[in-house]
Design a protein around this motif. Sequence first.
Motif, PDB file in Angstrom:
ATOM      1  N   ALA A 297       9.875   9.171  -2.340  1.00  0.00           N
ATOM      2  CA  ALA A 297       9.810   8.087  -3.320  1.00  0.00           C
ATOM      3  C   ALA A 297      11.172   7.869  -3.963  1.00  0.00           C
ATOM      4  N   ARG A 298      11.890   8.955  -4.243  1.00  0.00           N
ATOM      5  CA  ARG A 298      13.221   8.807  -4.832  1.00  0.00           C
ATOM      6  C   ARG A 298      14.171   8.136  -3.851  1.00  0.00           C
ATOM      7  N   ARG A 299      14.004   8.445  -2.556  1.00  0.00           N
ATOM      8  CA  ARG A 299      14.833   7.786  -1.546  1.00  0.00           C
ATOM      9  C   ARG A 299      14.567   6.270  -1.548  1.00  0.00           C
TER      10      ARG A 299
ATOM     11  N   SER B 111       0.823  -1.201   0.000  1.00  0.00           N
ATOM     12  CA  SER B 111       0.000   0.000   0.000  1.00  0.00           C
ATOM     13  C   SER B 111       0.862   1.258   0.000  1.00  0.00           C
ATOM     14  N   LEU B 112       1.929   1.264   0.788  1.00  0.00           N
ATOM     15  CA  LEU B 112       2.813   2.428   0.837  1.00  0.00           C
ATOM     16  C   LEU B 112       3.566   2.619  -0.478  1.00  0.00           C
ATOM     17  N   LEU B 113       3.950   1.528  -1.110  1.00  0.00           N
ATOM     18  CA  LEU B 113       4.636   1.642  -2.399  1.00  0.00           C
ATOM     19  C   LEU B 113       3.697   2.196  -3.467  1.00  0.00           C
TER      20      LEU B 113
ATOM     21  N   ALA C 247       9.082   7.970  -9.655  1.00  0.00           N
ATOM     22  CA  ALA C 247       9.339   8.489  -8.310  1.00  0.00           C
ATOM     23  C   ALA C 247       9.734   9.956  -8.394  1.00  0.00           C
ATOM     24  N   THR C 248       8.761  10.829  -8.218  1.00  0.00           N
ATOM     25  CA  THR C 248       9.017  12.273  -8.298  1.00  0.00           C
ATOM     26  C   THR C 248       9.127  12.904  -6.917  1.00  0.00           C
TER      27      THR C 248
ATOM     28  N   LEU D 181       5.886   4.263  -6.319  1.00  0.00           N
ATOM     29  CA  LEU D 181       7.011   3.402  -6.655  1.00  0.00           C
ATOM     30  C   LEU D 181       6.561   2.050  -7.197  1.00  0.00           C
ATOM     31  N   MET D 182       5.251   1.807  -7.202  1.00  0.00           N
ATOM     32  CA  MET D 182       4.709   0.568  -7.763  1.00  0.00           C
ATOM     33  C   MET D 182       3.437   0.916  -8.518  1.00  0.00           C
ATOM     34  N   ASP D 183       3.281   0.330  -9.728  1.00  0.00           N
ATOM     35  CA  ASP D 183       2.090   0.622 -10.515  1.00  0.00           C
ATOM     36  C   ASP D 183       0.983  -0.372 -10.195  1.00  0.00           C
TER      37      ASP D 183
END
Length: 526
Positions: free
Chosen positions: A382-384, A358-360, A377-378, A365-367
């Motif tokens: 998310a980039r981290r 759920s967090l991804l 990841a903008t 970070l997940m489609d």
Amino acid sequence: MEIMLENRADAGTGVRRLEAVAGTPLSRTLWLSGLLPAQAMCSGLGRCGRCRVRFCEAADCPPALPEEEEILGDEAVAAGWRLACRRQVPDVACLRLEVPVPFAVAAPSAPEAASEGVAAALGVDLGTTSVYYRAVRQDDGSLLAEGHFLNPQAGAGADVMSRLAAARQAGMAEKLAALAREAVREGLTAACAAGGRVDVVCVAANTAMTDILLERSVEGLCAAPYRLDYAGHDTAGLPDLPPVYIPPLMAPFVGGDISAGLAALMAAGTPRPFVLADLGTNGELALLDAEDRLYLVSVPLGPALEGIGPECGLQAGPESITEFRLSPQGLVGSSSLARTPAPRFEGISATGYLSLLSLLRQTGLMDAEGHFTPDSATMPLARRLAGDLTRRHGHPCLRLPYGLYLTAQDVEELLKVKAAFSLALHSLLAAASLPPAGLACLCLAGALGEHVPVEHLERLGFVPQGLGARIRAVGNASLDGAVLLARCPEQRESLARRCAGAQVIPLAEAPDFHQQYLRHMRFGVA
């Protein structure tokens, strides 16, 4: 032939010996021998690695399989470690194996049935993975004893179908039945130790576990078209046990655990229409509407919701992460069952995996198809997280805290569970001509309802948007109902009448089943 077992880390236990038959599954031979403690394993998927054994003699050690190299690593494979679930007992006179787990402690013999003591009723939830029991006083229902443990049949397979396949093999039906009776006797032992005299037991179990316990034929459950050969609502006489009441069994894969759960919810005055969802290796859903009509559907889910199958999967407990959350530093895992402020986690429970997915999805970070999407990841966080993406044995993988990780294959297995559950719920509501908004409550049995925040279930599409506010965690409703039916036999007839009129939705027989299933193979569609 003879197998000699040793455990070098368990000093002073010596070598244990057991007789085995060449050509039989090695994992099943070892974990049903009584020499090793029962543990949840992945039933031959070759992913959990918990069945590992070391061939002590190089001449007996078979060539490594790709799954063994991937799960165990090159160093362990070179030392002779192999996956017992992928091996058969070899045709040799004597086989020496090292096992990494301590030998099982012999269980104390069950006491003779108590002739004195307070009258007690015992309820047992005989699940495919775990067994729960509770003994209460017959007069006022107060607690005498309760507990739970892994089903001692676990070595025969993690899910219903593998357990059924084992029961069809020569000599296995009797062995599995004896293990089931042993599990019930453990509840009796605890009740007697607490001063109880148990005169009646109610065992609530799915249809497969019920047939195995009673040593009935399982043929009707092993191949389509499936059939129910035993309808329950019956009192059985079993060796060394008091009379055992079996709740109504309603369909080939909707058994006494569901009917007992319904009894508990009705006795508690649960508002209607409600759905009872019991999600284990098999998913059973029952809808009882305001007109007392009962609708049923079942769907195979596999062992993922038991914490079995994913590479870092672990049953819910103090050593497993039951929830992930986002912090400025990234993902943080925690456990609602931890006994210490800073536990060392060894794996991830099913509820932990669902919160992670759920967090991804929330961070992008997940489609919806379950693929990692680092290019999307903008957000800084998310980039981290994207920086922890790597590859494991050639496949995409996300590094997690505590040395754990999430693989693409883990995501796929959990997405299959989501698709099966959301399709089953959708089909059940459609059969009852009931929109999601018309449901008074969705009762989730077990750990799923207790430990997964409802927003995660909505975001992943397990339930339709807006239904989360009406989710009710009902704990072990099956055990609650088993205790009720043991203590209050007058409840049994009305339950049996309701169950006899149930309408079963044959989900897999729908002409568009495969198209509908694929439509639900996306996060966020329910």
